[in-house]
Design a protein around this motif. Sequence first.
Motif, PDB file in Angstrom:
ATOM      1  N   PHE A 267       0.810  -1.391   0.023  1.00 29.80           N
ATOM      2  CA  PHE A 267       0.018   0.010   0.016  1.00 29.80           C
ATOM      3  C   PHE A 267       0.865   1.317  -0.224  1.00 29.80           C
ATOM      4  O   PHE A 267       0.305   2.279  -0.022  1.00 29.80           O
ATOM      5  N   GLY A 268       1.944   1.208   0.116  1.00 28.72           N
ATOM      6  CA  GLY A 268       3.029   2.358   0.323  1.00 28.72           C
ATOM      7  C   GLY A 268       2.868   2.927   1.608  1.00 28.72           C
ATOM      8  O   GLY A 268       2.669   2.238   2.306  1.00 28.72           O
ATOM      9  N   SER A 269       3.526   4.270   1.460  1.00 31.61           N
ATOM     10  CA  SER A 269       3.721   4.881   2.722  1.00 31.61           C
ATOM     11  C   SER A 269       2.470   5.423   3.138  1.00 31.61           C
ATOM     12  O   SER A 269       1.303   5.653   2.457  1.00 31.61           O
ATOM     13  N   LEU A 270       2.417   5.774   4.698  1.00 32.11           N
ATOM     14  CA  LEU A 270       1.183   6.209   5.056  1.00 32.11           C
ATOM     15  C   LEU A 270       1.047   7.623   5.454  1.00 32.11           C
ATOM     16  O   LEU A 270       0.124   8.148   5.971  1.00 32.11           O
ATOM     17  N   GLY A 271       1.993   8.208   5.126  1.00 33.10           N
ATOM     18  CA  GLY A 271       2.162   9.824   5.278  1.00 33.10           C
ATOM     19  C   GLY A 271       3.067   9.973   6.742  1.00 33.10           C
ATOM     20  O   GLY A 271       3.360   8.813   7.222  1.00 33.10           O
ATOM     21  N   SER A 272       3.314  10.968   6.863  1.00 33.36           N
ATOM     22  CA  SER A 272       4.300  11.387   7.830  1.00 33.36           C
ATOM     23  C   SER A 272       3.893  11.927   9.258  1.00 33.36           C
ATOM     24  O   SER A 272       4.680  11.676  10.264  1.00 33.36           O
ATOM     25  N   ASP A 273       2.615  12.476   9.200  1.00 31.81           N
ATOM     26  CA  ASP A 273       2.470  13.220  10.554  1.00 31.81           C
ATOM     27  C   ASP A 273       1.755  12.244  11.635  1.00 31.81           C
ATOM     28  O   ASP A 273       1.467  12.999  12.737  1.00 31.81           O
ATOM     29  N   ALA A 274       1.722  11.056  11.537  1.00 28.39           N
ATOM     30  CA  ALA A 274       1.046  10.458  12.467  1.00 28.39           C
ATOM     31  C   ALA A 274       2.095   9.333  13.159  1.00 28.39           C
ATOM     32  O   ALA A 274       3.255   8.872  12.599  1.00 28.39           O
ATOM     33  N   ASN A 275       1.762   8.933  14.440  1.00 33.43           N
ATOM     34  CA  ASN A 275       2.810   8.250  15.280  1.00 33.43           C
ATOM     35  C   ASN A 275       2.154   6.794  14.969  1.00 33.43           C
ATOM     36  O   ASN A 275       1.290   6.446  15.883  1.00 33.43           O
ATOM     37  N   TYR A 276       2.797   5.835  13.935  1.00 35.47           N
ATOM     38  CA  TYR A 276       2.196   4.452  13.838  1.00 35.47           C
ATOM     39  C   TYR A 276       3.013   3.425  14.585  1.00 35.47           C
ATOM     40  O   TYR A 276       4.294   3.547  14.821  1.00 35.47           O
ATOM     41  N   GLU A 277       2.157   2.757  15.319  1.00 34.16           N
ATOM     42  CA  GLU A 277       2.718   1.559  15.665  1.00 34.16           C
ATOM     43  C   GLU A 277       2.000   0.444  15.028  1.00 34.16           C
ATOM     44  O   GLU A 277       0.787   0.323  15.053  1.00 34.16           O
ATOM     45  N   LEU A 278       3.163  -0.691  14.936  1.00 34.84           N
ATOM     46  CA  LEU A 278       2.692  -1.813  13.934  1.00 34.84           C
ATOM     47  C   LEU A 278       2.687  -3.039  14.320  1.00 34.84           C
ATOM     48  O   LEU A 278       3.610  -3.246  15.414  1.00 34.84           O
ATOM     49  N   GLU A 279       1.578  -3.816  14.530  1.00 36.69           N
ATOM     50  CA  GLU A 279       1.492  -5.058  14.888  1.00 36.69           C
ATOM     51  C   GLU A 279       1.155  -5.919  13.943  1.00 36.69           C
ATOM     52  O   GLU A 279       0.452  -5.637  12.924  1.00 36.69           O
ATOM     53  N   HIS A 280       1.489  -7.265  13.798  1.00 40.32           N
ATOM     54  CA  HIS A 280       1.297  -8.353  12.762  1.00 40.32           C
ATOM     55  C   HIS A 280       0.575  -9.755  13.372  1.00 40.32           C
ATOM     56  O   HIS A 280       1.172 -10.642  13.251  1.00 40.32           O
TER      57      HIS A 280
ATOM     58  N   LYS B 214      -1.595   4.477  17.196  1.00 43.18           N
ATOM     59  CA  LYS B 214      -1.964   4.833  18.505  1.00 43.18           C
ATOM     60  C   LYS B 214      -2.350   6.519  18.454  1.00 43.18           C
ATOM     61  O   LYS B 214      -1.432   7.049  18.016  1.00 43.18           O
ATOM     62  N   VAL B 215      -3.533   6.873  18.449  1.00 41.25           N
ATOM     63  CA  VAL B 215      -3.741   8.184  18.573  1.00 41.25           C
ATOM     64  C   VAL B 215      -4.883   8.653  19.520  1.00 41.25           C
ATOM     65  O   VAL B 215      -5.485   7.687  20.254  1.00 41.25           O
ATOM     66  N   SER B 216      -5.111   9.748  20.024  1.00 39.88           N
ATOM     67  CA  SER B 216      -6.121  10.071  21.043  1.00 39.88           C
ATOM     68  C   SER B 216      -7.405   9.807  20.076  1.00 39.88           C
ATOM     69  O   SER B 216      -7.536   9.799  19.302  1.00 39.88           O
ATOM     70  N   CYS B 217      -8.103   9.688  21.539  1.00 38.50           N
ATOM     71  CA  CYS B 217      -9.578   9.113  21.077  1.00 38.50           C
ATOM     72  C   CYS B 217     -10.210   9.998  20.076  1.00 38.50           C
ATOM     73  O   CYS B 217     -10.892   9.635  19.031  1.00 38.50           O
ATOM     74  N   GLY B 218     -10.187  11.343  20.119  1.00 41.81           N
ATOM     75  CA  GLY B 218     -11.023  12.422  19.238  1.00 41.81           C
ATOM     76  C   GLY B 218     -10.267  12.355  17.895  1.00 41.81           C
ATOM     77  O   GLY B 218     -11.102  12.651  16.963  1.00 41.81           O
ATOM     78  N   LEU B 219      -9.123  11.765  17.785  1.00 42.46           N
ATOM     79  CA  LEU B 219      -8.695  11.757  16.131  1.00 42.46           C
ATOM     80  C   LEU B 219      -8.628  10.444  15.521  1.00 42.46           C
ATOM     81  O   LEU B 219      -8.333  10.394  14.268  1.00 42.46           O
ATOM     82  N   ARG B 220      -9.442   9.579  16.332  1.00 41.07           N
ATOM     83  CA  ARG B 220      -9.655   8.026  15.478  1.00 41.07           C
ATOM     84  C   ARG B 220     -10.008   8.198  14.159  1.00 41.07           C
ATOM     85  O   ARG B 220      -9.450   7.798  13.151  1.00 41.07           O
ATOM     86  N   LEU B 221     -11.125   9.077  14.021  1.00 35.80           N
ATOM     87  CA  LEU B 221     -11.389   8.817  12.318  1.00 35.80           C
ATOM     88  C   LEU B 221     -10.830   9.662  11.454  1.00 35.80           C
ATOM     89  O   LEU B 221     -10.820   9.298  10.423  1.00 35.80           O
ATOM     90  N   ALA B 222     -10.242  10.915  12.052  1.00 34.11           N
ATOM     91  CA  ALA B 222      -9.628  11.380  10.985  1.00 34.11           C
ATOM     92  C   ALA B 222      -8.444  10.957  10.601  1.00 34.11           C
ATOM     93  O   ALA B 222      -8.070  10.860   9.443  1.00 34.11           O
ATOM     94  N   VAL B 223      -7.708  10.084  11.579  1.00 36.09           N
ATOM     95  CA  VAL B 223      -6.549   9.635  11.376  1.00 36.09           C
ATOM     96  C   VAL B 223      -6.806   8.348  10.051  1.00 36.09           C
ATOM     97  O   VAL B 223      -6.031   8.269   9.194  1.00 36.09           O
TER      98      VAL B 223
END
Length: 408
Positions: free
Chosen positions: A274-287, A311-320
């Motif tokens: 899917f390529g990169s996901l953008g730079s401004d979020a703090n992604y934590e990845l699990e498989h 992992k994002v704050s609750c209010g940002l879930r949909l936006a991210v």
Amino acid sequence: MATKKSEKPSKESKTKSKEEHKESEIFASCSFSSLGLHPTLCDELRERMDFEAPTLVQAQAIPVILSGRHVLVNAATGTGKTVAYLAPIIHQLQEHEPRIQRSDGTFALVLVPTRELCMQVYEVLQKLLHRFHWIVPGYIMGGENRSKEKARLRKGISVLVATPGRLLDHLRHTSSFLHTNLRWIIFDEADRILELGFGKEIEEILDILGSRHDASADKEIAESYISDHPRQNVLLSATLNEKVNHLAKISLENPVMIGLDYKKMQPVLSFKDFGSLGSDANYELEHPVKMMSPSNGDFRVPAQLVQRYVKVSCGLRLAVLLSILKDLLERGTSQKIQALRAVLLCFQAVSGLKVNLGQSELVLVGDVHNINYLVELLGCRVAYLPMKYLGLLLGGVVQGKLYLGSGG
Ligand SMILES: Nc1ncnc2c1ncn2[C@@H]1O[C@H](COP(=O)(O)OP(=O)(O)OP(=O)(O)O)[C@@H](O)[C@H]1O
């Protein structure tokens, strides 16, 4: 205080719970519409077929087939495999723009071992297509009148059910049989097709249709087909043996396995696709790796599905989540966009927002404040907002259309 006797379940309730248990081994606890099928198709399943809920195999296979992946389904006879592959094909054909026409020829081919199964599948197909009159069902099979079949093929059959010998015959000798738009090849009861000695015919059919993936395939034919029309093959079999494995190997590319022992499976999909996901979020990845297995009645995630969480704050879930979808849509091929539909189904379940995915748009139905907030945050173009109020509880529900990737 309850007596011992009253604590014991009555005979009636025991039978009931046995029946419920049996039902839960056959049927999934979701609806056909929650699997992403068109409402008219769901109506046909309910009204014409009398199917209230999908079987386990249907619940597992339909979203995967809708996603565009090749699939291998290993399930016993009578588990509802016919609808498991016909429903997603019909769903995708009915939404084809511009509408498909008879003159476009065959889009889907269902290969079956016997005349009986051919008629059985054709009958289900007819019922499901009742309200999609522009999608034409048809069959060809040994023992039927060849010239009549030729005439039907010349007029055009959108979804064709066929026995292998007769199909090969027409592929060789019926020049007006148009199959350049072919998108799906389904092998129903693949084990029986091979048991009946149709192995050679099947290989030749795959060669002619440019759908063979092994080294001996004619790469030029295959590439000319596949670049124009993404091909999706589905193989269904009650038993797995060497011959079926061979057919799977030469006909399926990177398949999703349904109903197989996950320990035997290899992970085949990487999120890198899917390529990169953008730079401004703090992604934590699990498989976490799990597998669907209808045999134990337990829904699990397929082993080849790579999962990630952010992992994002609750209010940002949909936006991210939406900005990830936006990123995927912007770089999306039509197959990737199909794959996103599956993601959106989960999104709907957790967010309470209904989301429809178009080629370059998301249609959201939900709380007006959520939609406004997302629009503002993502800077998406909005086609209409508000469009119509669907209810006034909790401040009203509104429908808005976001054009992703168009900005401004
Ligand atoms: N969701 C459903 N709800 C109720 N009945 C269903 C459902 N799906 C399928 N059936 C019924 O179950 C029976 C078996 O379905 P189907 O023939 O599709 O199974 P199958 O796995 O393809 O079997 P086979 O391998 O014998 O072709 C049929 O009578 C069909 O009408």
